[in-house]
Design a protein around this motif. Sequence first.
Motif, PDB file in Angstrom:
ATOM      1  N   HIS A   1      -2.561  -3.502   0.347  1.00  0.00           N
ATOM      2  CA  HIS A   1      -3.203  -2.147   0.686  1.00  0.00           C
ATOM      3  C   HIS A   1      -3.717  -2.367   2.297  1.00  0.00           C
ATOM      4  O   HIS A   1      -4.003  -3.298   2.727  1.00  0.00           O
ATOM      5  CB  HIS A   1      -4.440  -2.302  -0.268  1.00  0.00           C
ATOM      6  CG  HIS A   1      -5.179  -0.796  -0.304  1.00  0.00           C
ATOM      7  ND1 HIS A   1      -5.985  -0.619   0.733  1.00  0.00           N
ATOM      8  CD2 HIS A   1      -4.915   0.324  -1.113  1.00  0.00           C
ATOM      9  CE1 HIS A   1      -6.773   0.655   0.558  1.00  0.00           C
ATOM     10  NE2 HIS A   1      -5.797   0.986  -0.628  1.00  0.00           N
ATOM     11  N   PRO A   2      -3.629  -1.100   2.853  1.00  0.00           N
ATOM     12  CA  PRO A   2      -3.829  -1.009   4.177  1.00  0.00           C
ATOM     13  C   PRO A   2      -5.295  -1.676   4.703  1.00  0.00           C
ATOM     14  O   PRO A   2      -5.422  -2.282   5.432  1.00  0.00           O
ATOM     15  CB  PRO A   2      -4.055   0.514   4.480  1.00  0.00           C
ATOM     16  CG  PRO A   2      -3.013   1.033   3.700  1.00  0.00           C
ATOM     17  CD  PRO A   2      -3.204   0.006   2.254  1.00  0.00           C
ATOM     18  N   ASP A   3      -6.326  -1.298   3.802  1.00  0.00           N
ATOM     19  CA  ASP A   3      -7.633  -1.736   3.999  1.00  0.00           C
ATOM     20  C   ASP A   3      -7.929  -3.452   3.982  1.00  0.00           C
ATOM     21  O   ASP A   3      -8.273  -4.203   4.709  1.00  0.00           O
ATOM     22  CB  ASP A   3      -8.514  -1.205   2.981  1.00  0.00           C
ATOM     23  CG  ASP A   3      -8.656   0.193   3.151  1.00  0.00           C
ATOM     24  OD1 ASP A   3      -8.570   0.591   4.329  1.00  0.00           O
ATOM     25  OD2 ASP A   3      -9.401   0.745   2.138  1.00  0.00           O
ATOM     26  N   ASP A   4      -6.896  -4.007   3.040  1.00  0.00           N
ATOM     27  CA  ASP A   4      -6.604  -5.403   2.950  1.00  0.00           C
ATOM     28  C   ASP A   4      -5.902  -6.040   4.251  1.00  0.00           C
ATOM     29  O   ASP A   4      -6.332  -7.245   4.772  1.00  0.00           O
ATOM     30  CB  ASP A   4      -5.878  -5.756   1.720  1.00  0.00           C
ATOM     31  CG  ASP A   4      -6.701  -5.640   0.321  1.00  0.00           C
ATOM     32  OD1 ASP A   4      -7.834  -5.528   0.454  1.00  0.00           O
ATOM     33  OD2 ASP A   4      -6.226  -5.490  -0.574  1.00  0.00           O
ATOM     34  N   ILE A   5      -5.040  -5.330   4.937  1.00  0.00           N
ATOM     35  CA  ILE A   5      -4.303  -5.709   5.924  1.00  0.00           C
ATOM     36  C   ILE A   5      -5.331  -5.978   6.997  1.00  0.00           C
ATOM     37  O   ILE A   5      -5.492  -6.710   7.911  1.00  0.00           O
ATOM     38  CB  ILE A   5      -3.260  -4.830   6.454  1.00  0.00           C
ATOM     39  CG1 ILE A   5      -2.014  -5.206   5.426  1.00  0.00           C
ATOM     40  CG2 ILE A   5      -2.752  -5.192   7.763  1.00  0.00           C
ATOM     41  CD1 ILE A   5      -0.664  -4.293   5.448  1.00  0.00           C
TER      42      ILE A   5
ATOM     43  N   VAL B   1       3.478  -5.150   5.898  1.00  0.00           N
ATOM     44  CA  VAL B   1       3.731  -3.436   5.325  1.00  0.00           C
ATOM     45  C   VAL B   1       2.588  -2.942   4.691  1.00  0.00           C
ATOM     46  O   VAL B   1       2.168  -3.398   3.538  1.00  0.00           O
ATOM     47  CB  VAL B   1       4.914  -3.326   4.634  1.00  0.00           C
ATOM     48  CG1 VAL B   1       5.271  -2.173   4.465  1.00  0.00           C
ATOM     49  CG2 VAL B   1       6.179  -4.109   5.243  1.00  0.00           C
ATOM     50  N   PRO B   2       1.958  -1.992   5.243  1.00  0.00           N
ATOM     51  CA  PRO B   2       0.786  -1.318   4.416  1.00  0.00           C
ATOM     52  C   PRO B   2       1.467  -0.566   3.083  1.00  0.00           C
ATOM     53  O   PRO B   2       2.515   0.229   3.328  1.00  0.00           O
ATOM     54  CB  PRO B   2       0.091  -0.333   5.195  1.00  0.00           C
ATOM     55  CG  PRO B   2       0.860  -0.626   6.548  1.00  0.00           C
ATOM     56  CD  PRO B   2       1.814  -1.425   6.614  1.00  0.00           C
ATOM     57  N   ASP B   3       0.871  -0.413   1.881  1.00  0.00           N
ATOM     58  CA  ASP B   3       1.426  -0.011   0.869  1.00  0.00           C
ATOM     59  C   ASP B   3       0.038   0.559  -0.009  1.00  0.00           C
ATOM     60  O   ASP B   3      -0.433   0.012  -0.593  1.00  0.00           O
ATOM     61  CB  ASP B   3       2.125  -1.016  -0.047  1.00  0.00           C
ATOM     62  CG  ASP B   3       2.825  -0.572  -1.084  1.00  0.00           C
ATOM     63  OD1 ASP B   3       2.432   0.576  -1.654  1.00  0.00           O
ATOM     64  OD2 ASP B   3       3.771  -1.003  -1.788  1.00  0.00           O
ATOM     65  N   LEU B   4       0.198   1.927   0.195  1.00  0.00           N
ATOM     66  CA  LEU B   4      -0.832   2.550  -0.502  1.00  0.00           C
ATOM     67  C   LEU B   4      -0.647   2.700  -2.099  1.00  0.00           C
ATOM     68  O   LEU B   4      -1.748   3.153  -2.855  1.00  0.00           O
ATOM     69  CB  LEU B   4      -1.003   4.046  -0.134  1.00  0.00           C
ATOM     70  CG  LEU B   4      -1.652   4.059   1.377  1.00  0.00           C
ATOM     71  CD1 LEU B   4      -1.327   5.685   1.792  1.00  0.00           C
ATOM     72  CD2 LEU B   4      -2.886   3.807   1.289  1.00  0.00           C
ATOM     73  N   THR B   5       0.527   2.261  -2.584  1.00  0.00           N
ATOM     74  CA  THR B   5       0.362   2.008  -4.031  1.00  0.00           C
ATOM     75  C   THR B   5      -0.069   0.982  -4.467  1.00  0.00           C
ATOM     76  O   THR B   5      -0.322   0.884  -5.595  1.00  0.00           O
ATOM     77  CB  THR B   5       2.079   2.049  -4.342  1.00  0.00           C
ATOM     78  OG1 THR B   5       2.448   1.229  -3.886  1.00  0.00           O
ATOM     79  CG2 THR B   5       2.711   3.312  -3.831  1.00  0.00           C
ATOM     80  N   LEU B   6      -0.502   0.220  -3.885  1.00  0.00           N
ATOM     81  CA  LEU B   6      -1.220  -1.159  -4.238  1.00  0.00           C
ATOM     82  C   LEU B   6      -2.748  -1.007  -4.028  1.00  0.00           C
ATOM     83  O   LEU B   6      -3.305  -0.176  -3.301  1.00  0.00           O
ATOM     84  CB  LEU B   6      -0.696  -2.477  -3.240  1.00  0.00           C
ATOM     85  CG  LEU B   6       0.680  -2.957  -3.354  1.00  0.00           C
ATOM     86  CD1 LEU B   6       1.008  -4.061  -2.354  1.00  0.00           C
ATOM     87  CD2 LEU B   6       1.066  -3.178  -4.689  1.00  0.00           C
TER      88      LEU B   6
END
Length: 192
Positions: free
Chosen positions: A132-136, A152-157
């Motif tokens: 998730h982008p916030d986790d990155i 890779v940021p993934d908004l589906t996660l």
Amino acid sequence: MSAAVRWSAPELVPPPPPPEQRGLPSVEELEAIEEAARAEGYARGHAEGVASGQAEIRRIVAQMEGILDAFTRPLARLDAEVADALGALAVRIAGALLGRSYAADPALLADLVREALEISGGEARQLELRLHPDDIAMLGPHLPPLDGVRLVPDLTLARGDLRVHADSVRIDGSLAARLNAALQSLAATEHA
């Protein structure tokens, strides 16, 4: 002259006495015959009644067993559905709690990322780590530079989820997948 033959008289046996002529049975004899017939009829009727009653009881018991079986089958199916729903609810609750703990302590998620990368054998290939982008953004200070790993940021996660992709490797590190695996492992050890 011719010889004379002596004649002897045949032995006479008295004839057997004539059979006794019985008269009509007495009143006592008739009452005894009637009582014996009544007792025999009662015994036969009792035996037939008991056999008929036992057959009826067996029929009713079989009918009741069928009814009970018809009631228990849906209950068993409902029992399984409730167990599945409770398992899914437990996974969702645990996932929400774990997601919050990852946000509160990013080192937990960093440890999970390291473990997933070790399992995937990242030294020999190019890996793609999806978060998730916030986790990155949160993991930046907790992870050293990862050679051969593309973030890779993934908004589906959801927060706390991760996926590792490579040529032939797919690791689903989502909270739901990890919790379902833990739940299945627990169920397997419970049934063993």
